[in-house]
Design an enzyme around this catalytic site. Structure first.
Site, PDB file in Angstrom:
ATOM      1  N   CYS A 173       0.941  -1.172  -0.142  1.00 33.14           N
ATOM      2  CA  CYS A 173       0.131   0.016  -0.096  1.00 33.14           C
ATOM      3  C   CYS A 173       0.823   1.316  -0.146  1.00 33.14           C
ATOM      4  CB  CYS A 173      -0.947  -0.061   1.243  1.00 33.14           C
ATOM      5  SG  CYS A 173      -1.768   1.353   1.276  1.00 33.14           S
ATOM      6  N   GLN A 264      -4.825  11.377  14.451  1.00 32.32           N
ATOM      7  CA  GLN A 264      -4.715  11.844  13.194  1.00 32.32           C
ATOM      8  C   GLN A 264      -3.869  10.815  12.655  1.00 32.32           C
ATOM      9  OE1 GLN A 264      -6.395  13.948  11.272  1.00 32.32           O
ATOM     10  NE2 GLN A 264      -7.532  14.813  12.881  1.00 32.32           N
ATOM     11  N   ASP A 361     -14.325  19.211  17.996  1.00 31.16           N
ATOM     12  CA  ASP A 361     -13.664  18.241  17.161  1.00 31.16           C
ATOM     13  C   ASP A 361     -14.501  16.961  17.099  1.00 31.16           C
ATOM     14  OD1 ASP A 361     -12.240  17.121  15.093  1.00 31.16           O
ATOM     15  OD2 ASP A 361     -10.397  16.799  16.602  1.00 31.16           O
ATOM     16  N   CYS A 388     -14.153  16.518  10.243  1.00 33.25           N
ATOM     17  CA  CYS A 388     -13.609  15.685   9.325  1.00 33.25           C
ATOM     18  C   CYS A 388     -14.619  15.110   8.239  1.00 33.25           C
ATOM     19  CB  CYS A 388     -13.111  14.517   9.962  1.00 33.25           C
ATOM     20  SG  CYS A 388     -14.314  13.444  10.769  1.00 33.25           S
TER      21      CYS A 388
HETATM   22  C1  LIG Z   1     -12.210  13.326  15.750  1.00 36.71           C
HETATM   23  S1  LIG Z   1     -11.882  12.686  17.427  1.00 36.71           S
HETATM   24  C2  LIG Z   1     -10.909  14.248  18.114  1.00 36.71           C
HETATM   25  C3  LIG Z   1     -10.046  13.863  18.911  1.00 36.71           C
HETATM   26  C4  LIG Z   1      -9.033  14.881  19.216  1.00 36.71           C
HETATM   27  N1  LIG Z   1      -9.795  16.208  19.417  1.00 36.71           N
HETATM   28  C5  LIG Z   1      -7.770  14.707  18.293  1.00 36.71           C
HETATM   29  O1  LIG Z   1      -7.794  15.698  17.565  1.00 36.71           O
HETATM   30  O2  LIG Z   1      -6.930  14.208  18.620  1.00 36.71           O
HETATM   31  C6  LIG Z   1     -13.384  12.679  18.094  1.00 36.71           C
HETATM   32  C7  LIG Z   1     -13.374  12.182  19.501  1.00 36.71           C
HETATM   33  O3  LIG Z   1     -14.858  12.506  19.978  1.00 36.71           O
HETATM   34  C8  LIG Z   1     -14.978  11.325  20.935  1.00 36.71           C
HETATM   35  N2  LIG Z   1     -16.525  11.295  21.002  1.00 36.71           N
HETATM   36  C9  LIG Z   1     -17.425  10.786  20.177  1.00 36.71           C
HETATM   37  N3  LIG Z   1     -18.646  11.194  20.583  1.00 36.71           N
HETATM   38  C10 LIG Z   1     -18.500  11.698  21.702  1.00 36.71           C
HETATM   39  C11 LIG Z   1     -19.611  12.445  22.600  1.00 36.71           C
HETATM   40  N4  LIG Z   1     -20.980  12.423  22.390  1.00 36.71           N
HETATM   41  N5  LIG Z   1     -19.242  12.839  23.781  1.00 36.71           N
HETATM   42  C12 LIG Z   1     -17.708  13.095  23.888  1.00 36.71           C
HETATM   43  N6  LIG Z   1     -16.777  12.567  23.188  1.00 36.71           N
HETATM   44  C13 LIG Z   1     -17.129  11.974  22.120  1.00 36.71           C
HETATM   45  C14 LIG Z   1     -14.220  10.138  20.287  1.00 36.71           C
HETATM   46  O4  LIG Z   1     -14.012   9.186  21.372  1.00 36.71           O
HETATM   47  C15 LIG Z   1     -13.033  10.614  19.599  1.00 36.71           C
HETATM   48  O5  LIG Z   1     -11.979  10.536  20.711  1.00 36.71           O
END
Ligand SMILES: C[S@@+](CC[C@H](N)C(=O)[O-])C[C@H]1O[C@@H](n2cnc3c(N)ncnc32)[C@H](O)[C@@H]1O
Length: 431
Positions: A173, A264, A361, A388
């Site tokens: 890959c 990421q 996020d 995202c």
């Molecule tokens: C896109 S990741 C972002 C993580 C972090 N900001 C980073 O950049 O490394 C989204 C995160 O949201 C958490 N998550 C999903 N649904 C959630 C909720 N309802 N309340 C709190 N956290 C949540 C997931 O476990 C994940 O760690």
């Protein structure tokens, strides 16, 4: 919607291809219906084969012959790419600069269609018709530090073709980093496994997470000495070297992340997004901020350093191992308080008198209308939204706008070269 007669799968037809659409394909029309065509480019004439059609709003197809190629077309570097091939990359057949323009077009189109923004508003944000997503350091190949391979019945690893449960075995890959490729998942067979995840972290840690079909246990002896081998499951506990976390370096700090937790996948993305958030929010000593969906604390850490010991950053994350890692990662940043739990519940239970910034996020589904309304009710001067999925961002943009918050700046990052995925950093302020 009136159902029309579905085109049988396998039907071929000549199509004139229009603009790029969200999801890694372009839009064409046939008998007044929309057909999304993979492996094509805007302006091309192609022979396309229908891959799915339920007679409703649109059908899916893939280009099997290029009759009039676009000047942006290139020979795909990967031999598994193309019609019927690997579903992992969407844009191997396009110039990287054209892909970045296409990604900006997708965000623009989502904000127009789902977000309710006008062309004038988008132009003002710099998201003009010829805008491009920002490239991260490094090229379009050799960037992916985390891979999720599927395994077929014969134990061969590979990827799923587009929208298929089948496994296409592959032996290389090209978007994986050299360190991932050196672990050589694709050069071995994996009897009894449904999948294998691989991590090669920026700090030099190596891990594989095996996902067994039934009660098959990971066999560490099958892997190189320096690789941590974890039994899959929600949060694997067992590792040959006694740990289930890897170290990552980003935004000037070291982070502990569970081998199968969120981080990421592009080695430059965490720092680029953290820098973009801080540039937008411009936190000052003594201020109060939220970092919602905080993962292992990436943005909370950067905010916490800026607001200093007299400031506060409330970070919220529902995944317990990630929240525990965030607490540990940021134990030297006194401003940060990490809560384990859902964002909606946390916002309902906690009252903050004076809030200077919200960073969020969320996962691909977005924050949703309820959380967006909870945020606007807090009256922060800025809401910085890291997204995202541009469709989810656009839907939430509409809710935020309906509750008095206008999109005032937007950056689009090509954090996933060769694929259709996009990261955005959007800022909303009271209108
Ligand atoms: C896109 S990741 C972002 C993580 C972090 N900001 C980073 O950049 O490394 C989204 C995160 O949201 C958490 N998550 C999903 N649904 C959630 C909720 N309802 N309340 C709190 N956290 C949540 C997931 O476990 C994940 O760690």
């Amino acid at each position: 919607m009136t159902a029309t007669k579905a085109l049988p799968v396998g039907t071929t037809m000549e199509l004139d291809v229009g603009p790029i659409a969200h999801g890694g394909h372009c839009v064409a029309r046939h008998d007044g219906r929309v057909i999304f065509v993979r492996h094509s480019l805007p302006g091309e004439r192609v022979r396309a084969r229908i891959t799915s059609d339920n007679g409703k709003a649109f059908a899916l197809a893939e280009a099997v012959e290029i009759l009039t190629p676009s000047p942006d077309r290139v020979r795909p570097p990967c031999r598994f790419s193309g019609a019927g091939g690997c579903g992992g990359c969407d844009w191997q057949h396009a110039e990287p600069a054209a892909v970045r323009r296409g990604k900006a077009t997708v965000v623009r189109e989502q904000l127009l269609r789902l977000g309710g923004l006008s062309i004038g508003q988008l132009d003002k944000l710099g998201l003009t018709e010829d805008a491009s997503a920002e490239a991260l350091p490094g090229g379009p190949l050799g960037w992916r530090t985390r891979m999720r391979y599927a395994v077929d019945d014969e134990g061969r690893a590979g990827f799923h073709p587009h929208r298929s449960g089948k496994v296409l075995p592959i032996d290389d890959c090209l978007i994986a980093t050299d360190a991932v490729r050196a672990i050589d998942v694709l050069g071995r067979t994996h009897p009894g496994l449904a999948g294998v995840d691989v991590v090669a972290s920026s700090a030099g840690d190596r891990a594989v997470v095996v996902r067994p079909h039934a009660k098959v246990r990971a066999d560490p002896a099958r892997w190189p000495e320096e690789v941590a081998v974890l039994d899959g499951g929600a949060h694997p506990a067992a590792s040959r070297r006694g740990h289930n976390r890897v170290r990552e370096d980003a935004a000037g700090r070291r982070w502990l992340v569970h081998a199968d937790g969120f981080w990421q996948v592009h080695p430059a993305a965490a720092t680029a997004l953290s820098d973009a958030v801080i540039a937008e929010v411009d936190p000052r000593p003594g201020q109060t901020a939220l970092d919602l969906y905080c993962g292992v604390g990436l943005f909370a850490g950067a905010l916490g350093v800026q607001v200093g010991r007299y400031g506060k950053v409330f970070a919220v994350e529902s995944d317990r191992p990630a929240a525990d890692n965030a607490r540990r990662n940021l134990r030297d940043v006194p401003a940060v308080v990490v809560s384990t739990g859902g964002v909606g519940g946390w916002l309902r239970k906690n009252k903050i008198d004076k809030l200077d910034a919200v960073v969020l996020d969320p996962p691909r589904t977005g924050a949703g209308a309820t959380v967006c309304r909870q945020l606007t009710a807090l009256n922060p001067p800025v809401i910085c939204y890291v997204a995202c999925d541009p469709a989810a961002l656009a839907r939430d943009t509409r809710v935020l706008a309906g509750n008095g918050y206008e999109l005032t700046s937007l950056r689009v990052f090509d954090a996933f070269p060769m694929t259709h995925h996009i990261e955005c950093v959007a800022a909303f302020r009271p209108s």
